[in-house]
Write a protein that holds these residues in place. Structure first.
Motif, short mmCIF file in Angstrom:
data_model
loop_
_atom_site.label_atom_id
_atom_site.label_comp_id
_atom_site.label_asym_id
_atom_site.label_seq_id
_atom_site.Cartn_x
_atom_site.Cartn_y
_atom_site.Cartn_z
N ARG A 189 -3.45 -38.76 48.76
CA ARG A 189 -2.03 -38.69 49.11
C ARG A 189 -1.74 -39.51 50.37
N PRO A 190 -1.75 -40.84 50.27
CA PRO A 190 -1.44 -41.68 51.44
C PRO A 190 -0.03 -41.37 51.97
N ASN A 191 0.13 -41.50 53.29
CA ASN A 191 1.42 -41.18 53.92
C ASN A 191 2.61 -41.86 53.24
N ILE A 192 2.46 -43.15 52.92
CA ILE A 192 3.60 -43.89 52.39
C ILE A 192 4.00 -43.47 50.98
N PHE A 193 3.15 -42.69 50.33
CA PHE A 193 3.46 -42.21 48.99
C PHE A 193 3.70 -40.71 48.94
N THR A 194 3.97 -40.09 50.09
CA THR A 194 4.24 -38.66 50.11
C THR A 194 5.54 -38.38 50.84
N LEU A 195 6.31 -37.47 50.31
CA LEU A 195 7.57 -37.08 50.94
C LEU A 195 7.33 -36.32 52.24
N ASP A 196 6.19 -35.63 52.34
CA ASP A 196 5.89 -34.86 53.54
C ASP A 196 5.83 -35.74 54.78
N PHE A 197 5.49 -37.01 54.62
CA PHE A 197 5.43 -37.93 55.75
C PHE A 197 6.61 -38.90 55.75
N CYS A 200 20.91 -41.47 47.99
CA CYS A 200 20.18 -41.76 46.75
C CYS A 200 18.96 -40.87 46.59
N ARG A 201 18.26 -40.61 47.69
CA ARG A 201 17.09 -39.73 47.61
C ARG A 201 17.50 -38.32 47.18
N ARG A 202 18.50 -37.79 47.86
CA ARG A 202 18.92 -36.42 47.59
C ARG A 202 19.43 -36.25 46.16
N GLU A 203 20.11 -37.27 45.66
CA GLU A 203 20.62 -37.22 44.29
C GLU A 203 19.48 -37.13 43.29
N ASN A 204 18.32 -37.66 43.66
CA ASN A 204 17.16 -37.66 42.77
C ASN A 204 16.11 -36.61 43.15
N GLY A 205 16.46 -35.72 44.06
CA GLY A 205 15.54 -34.64 44.42
C GLY A 205 14.38 -35.07 45.28
N LEU A 206 14.48 -36.24 45.92
CA LEU A 206 13.41 -36.74 46.79
C LEU A 206 13.67 -36.25 48.21
N LEU A 207 13.30 -35.00 48.46
CA LEU A 207 13.62 -34.36 49.72
C LEU A 207 12.43 -34.35 50.68
N PHE A 208 12.69 -34.73 51.92
CA PHE A 208 11.68 -34.66 52.96
C PHE A 208 11.61 -33.23 53.49
N PRO A 209 10.52 -32.86 54.16
CA PRO A 209 10.37 -31.49 54.66
C PRO A 209 11.55 -30.97 55.46
N VAL A 210 12.09 -31.81 56.34
CA VAL A 210 13.21 -31.36 57.18
C VAL A 210 14.42 -30.96 56.33
N GLU A 211 14.57 -31.59 55.16
CA GLU A 211 15.68 -31.24 54.26
C GLU A 211 15.36 -30.00 53.45
N ARG A 212 14.10 -29.87 53.04
CA ARG A 212 13.72 -28.67 52.28
C ARG A 212 13.81 -27.43 53.14
N GLU A 213 13.60 -27.62 54.44
CA GLU A 213 13.69 -26.49 55.36
C GLU A 213 15.12 -26.17 55.76
N GLY A 214 16.05 -27.04 55.32
CA GLY A 214 17.46 -26.79 55.60
C GLY A 214 17.88 -27.01 57.01
N LYS A 215 17.10 -27.82 57.76
CA LYS A 215 17.44 -28.06 59.16
C LYS A 215 18.55 -29.08 59.31
N ASP A 216 18.57 -30.11 58.45
CA ASP A 216 19.58 -31.18 58.54
C ASP A 216 20.04 -31.55 57.14
#
Length: 328
Positions: free
Chosen positions: A166-174, A312-328
């Motif tokens: 899971r390289p950083n550039i291919f993971t939503l967590d990073f 575009c990311r959000r429309e396709n469910g590509l959420l980063f951790p900060v978004e999944r946590e509901g912070k921003d």
């Protein structure tokens, strides 16, 4: 002379240092890494320069010998790193994508405004001579009919993904994914050339191994025309980027490191090369002259770019951790 420090000891940092110091206006004076040996090894490449070593961000931020910091840490860390540096009253050159969300970017600009320092996103390709030539040449085309902007380049780290890593550039967590890693170059170029689009739609190729987008097609809608963007880290393309108009077509072989701008006259069926190919020079000018009008222009471009990629990311469910946590 701007004494600056760096966060992020990778190849792009060496490239920025080389370009910055070549202008004669920047001087590397501080290196940060969590590991002292890593920082010392990085600094050793610049013999003859007095460079302080920092193993904590707080130490770097409080270094009175530097007035600016170039940040090229993993995408997901950009916000916290830039926030700390800006709060100490230092200028920040922040690698793209600047932040994971629009809210984070707005917060950083608010801090920069309050501290009266420069925050600028490092869209290096927008400062290239031939990108500026391309923009100045749009008038040759008459009414714009459309554009195709492409950046599809196979990443060797995709092999690691296929091997179960899971390289950083291919993971939503990073904060990774093709849209924010390569597609952002095309989005920024489109906004630089034509302004912010009316709407956008992304058709991603989602990687089942990581859940991030490995590539995709993005459409930006403008008044009377559309821009199609193909960006990928899982396949390559040799297609040029083009802008189409009533009077002809402007062609660049690549969207970054543009070697030439060519005008195709559809009536003559011929072509004419317009010109030939810098970023740190402009940033130094902006900081040195306190050109707040330019700072404002680049701020608006950064905000417009992330509005596209975030939407575009959000429309396709590509959420980063900060978004999944509901912070921003």
């Amino acid at each position: 002379m701007i004494n600056f420090g760096i966060i992020g000891t990778n190849w792009i940092t060496h490239s920025y240092i080389a370009g910055a110091q070549a202008t004669g206006k920047w001087n590397l004076a501080a290196v940060y890494s969590r590991k002292e040996d890593t920082a010392k090894e990085f600094a050793s490449k610049y013999e003859g320069q007095k460079i302080s070593i920092h193993t904590t961000l707080e130490s770097l931020a409080s270094d009175s010998n530097i007035s600016a910091v170039y940040i090229a840490s993993p995408n997901s860390l950009h916000y916290e790193h830039a926030k700390l540096i800006l709060e100490t009253g230092k200028h920040v050159v922040l690698e793209k994508p600047a932040t994971c969300t629009s809210a984070q970017l707005s917060t950083l600009f608010e801090i920069a405004h309050s501290k009266k320092v420069v925050l600028i996103e490092a869209f290096r390709h927008l400062h290239e001579k031939n990108m500026i030539t391309l923009k100045k040449s749009l008038g040759k085309l008459g009414p714009i009919f459309g554009a195709s902007l492409n950046y599809a380049q196979y990443s060797s780290r995709y092999d690691a993904v296929l091997a179960g890593e899971r390289p950083n550039i291919f993971t939503l967590d990073f904060g990774g994914g093709s849209l924010v890693d390569l597609g952002v170059y095309c989005v920024a170029a489109s906004i630089f050339l034509f302004g912010a689009p009316k709407s956008s739609k992304y058709y991603p190729v989602i990687l089942e191994q990581t859940g991030a987008d490995g590539g995709g097609t993005l459409t930006l809608e403008y008044e009377g025309f559309a821009v199609t963007i193909i960006a990928s880290k899982i396949f390559a393309s040799a297609a040029p980027s083009e802008v189409f108009g009533r009077n002809g077509t402007l062609v660049v072989p690549t969207i970054t490191d543009i070697e030439s701008v060519t005008y195709l006259d559809p009536k003559k069926k011929g072509e004419k090369e317009l010109n030939l190919k810098e970023e740190a020079e402009e940033y130094a000018r902006i900081i040195g002259e306190g050109d707040w009008e330019a700072v404002g222009r680049w701020e608006e471009l950064s905000k417009a770019v992330i509005a596209v990629t975030e939407g575009c990311r959000r429309e396709n469910g590509l959420l980063f951790p900060v978004e999944r946590e509901g912070k921003d």
